[in-house]
Design a protein around this motif. Structure first.
Motif, PDB file in Angstrom:
ATOM      1  N   LEU A  65      16.036  -0.873  -8.080  1.00 40.66           N
ATOM      2  CA  LEU A  65      15.207  -0.375  -7.668  1.00 40.66           C
ATOM      3  C   LEU A  65      13.792  -0.969  -7.029  1.00 40.66           C
ATOM      4  O   LEU A  65      14.120  -2.109  -7.843  1.00 40.66           O
ATOM      5  CB  LEU A  65      14.009   0.818  -8.380  1.00 40.66           C
ATOM      6  CG  LEU A  65      14.877   1.995  -8.500  1.00 40.66           C
ATOM      7  CD1 LEU A  65      14.566   3.148  -9.222  1.00 40.66           C
ATOM      8  CD2 LEU A  65      15.757   3.018  -7.223  1.00 40.66           C
ATOM      9  N   PRO A  66      13.278  -1.508  -5.534  1.00 39.94           N
ATOM     10  CA  PRO A  66      12.203  -2.392  -5.540  1.00 39.94           C
ATOM     11  C   PRO A  66      11.308  -2.101  -6.219  1.00 39.94           C
ATOM     12  O   PRO A  66      11.323  -1.104  -6.465  1.00 39.94           O
ATOM     13  CB  PRO A  66      11.817  -1.825  -3.597  1.00 39.94           C
ATOM     14  CG  PRO A  66      12.962  -0.270  -3.809  1.00 39.94           C
ATOM     15  CD  PRO A  66      13.318  -0.339  -5.123  1.00 39.94           C
ATOM     16  N   VAL A  67      10.554  -3.445  -6.357  1.00 41.62           N
ATOM     17  CA  VAL A  67       9.856  -3.221  -6.962  1.00 41.62           C
ATOM     18  C   VAL A  67       8.489  -3.836  -5.960  1.00 41.62           C
ATOM     19  O   VAL A  67       8.568  -4.336  -5.376  1.00 41.62           O
ATOM     20  CB  VAL A  67       9.510  -4.258  -8.876  1.00 41.62           C
ATOM     21  CG1 VAL A  67       7.997  -4.410  -8.958  1.00 41.62           C
ATOM     22  CG2 VAL A  67      10.718  -4.106  -8.986  1.00 41.62           C
ATOM     23  N   HIS A  68       7.304  -2.823  -5.605  1.00 40.80           N
ATOM     24  CA  HIS A  68       6.225  -3.061  -5.202  1.00 40.80           C
ATOM     25  C   HIS A  68       5.227  -3.535  -5.994  1.00 40.80           C
ATOM     26  O   HIS A  68       4.548  -3.561  -6.943  1.00 40.80           O
ATOM     27  CB  HIS A  68       5.978  -1.461  -4.570  1.00 40.80           C
ATOM     28  CG  HIS A  68       7.056  -1.757  -3.502  1.00 40.80           C
ATOM     29  ND1 HIS A  68       7.288  -2.048  -1.955  1.00 40.80           N
ATOM     30  CD2 HIS A  68       7.827  -0.524  -3.788  1.00 40.80           C
ATOM     31  CE1 HIS A  68       8.449  -1.131  -1.250  1.00 40.80           C
ATOM     32  NE2 HIS A  68       8.617  -0.411  -2.693  1.00 40.80           N
ATOM     33  N   ARG A  69       4.301  -4.376  -5.736  1.00 40.17           N
ATOM     34  CA  ARG A  69       3.082  -4.206  -5.731  1.00 40.17           C
ATOM     35  C   ARG A  69       1.887  -3.745  -5.943  1.00 40.17           C
ATOM     36  O   ARG A  69       1.301  -3.064  -4.797  1.00 40.17           O
ATOM     37  CB  ARG A  69       1.991  -6.172  -5.012  1.00 40.17           C
ATOM     38  CG  ARG A  69       1.521  -6.575  -5.833  1.00 40.17           C
ATOM     39  CD  ARG A  69       0.477  -7.484  -4.667  1.00 40.17           C
ATOM     40  NE  ARG A  69      -0.369  -8.388  -5.916  1.00 40.17           N
ATOM     41  CZ  ARG A  69      -0.159  -9.889  -5.913  1.00 40.17           C
ATOM     42  NH1 ARG A  69       0.405 -10.675  -5.087  1.00 40.17           N
ATOM     43  NH2 ARG A  69      -1.881 -10.091  -6.501  1.00 40.17           N
ATOM     44  N   GLN A  70       1.174  -3.356  -7.299  1.00 39.98           N
ATOM     45  CA  GLN A  70       0.378  -2.599  -7.296  1.00 39.98           C
ATOM     46  C   GLN A  70      -1.397  -2.798  -7.291  1.00 39.98           C
ATOM     47  O   GLN A  70      -1.632  -4.188  -7.302  1.00 39.98           O
ATOM     48  CB  GLN A  70       0.324  -1.596  -8.515  1.00 39.98           C
ATOM     49  CG  GLN A  70      -0.978  -0.807  -9.354  1.00 39.98           C
ATOM     50  CD  GLN A  70      -0.080   0.919  -8.789  1.00 39.98           C
ATOM     51  OE1 GLN A  70       1.258   0.672  -8.555  1.00 39.98           O
ATOM     52  NE2 GLN A  70      -1.163   1.431  -8.495  1.00 39.98           N
TER      53      GLN A  70
END
Length: 65
Positions: free
Chosen positions: A26-31
């Motif tokens: 799954l894509p990882v997005h910046r929090q």
């Protein structure tokens, strides 16, 4: 269990499918951090810099026994 280089390409594909390694991650997005969390990280950075300065000072000015 055999080494991976001992499997045939079809066996290796089947093994990867059984383990679920053939599906993309799954894509990882910046929090976005909350302001207090950013403050904590900046405080940790400052702490680390101060500790490094103290350690360098201690090594360079060391006591000769």
């Amino acid at each position: 269990m055999k080494d991976l280089d001992q499997y045939s390409p079809d066996e290796l594909k089947a093994l990867l499918a059984d383990e679920g390694w053939d599906t993309p991650l799954l894509p990882v997005h910046r929090q976005q951090l909350k302001p207090w969390q950013q403050g904590v990280f900046w405080a940790l950075r400052i702490y680390v810099v101060i500790m490094c300065v103290i350690v360098l000072w201690a090594f360079t000015s060391g006591v000769h026994a």
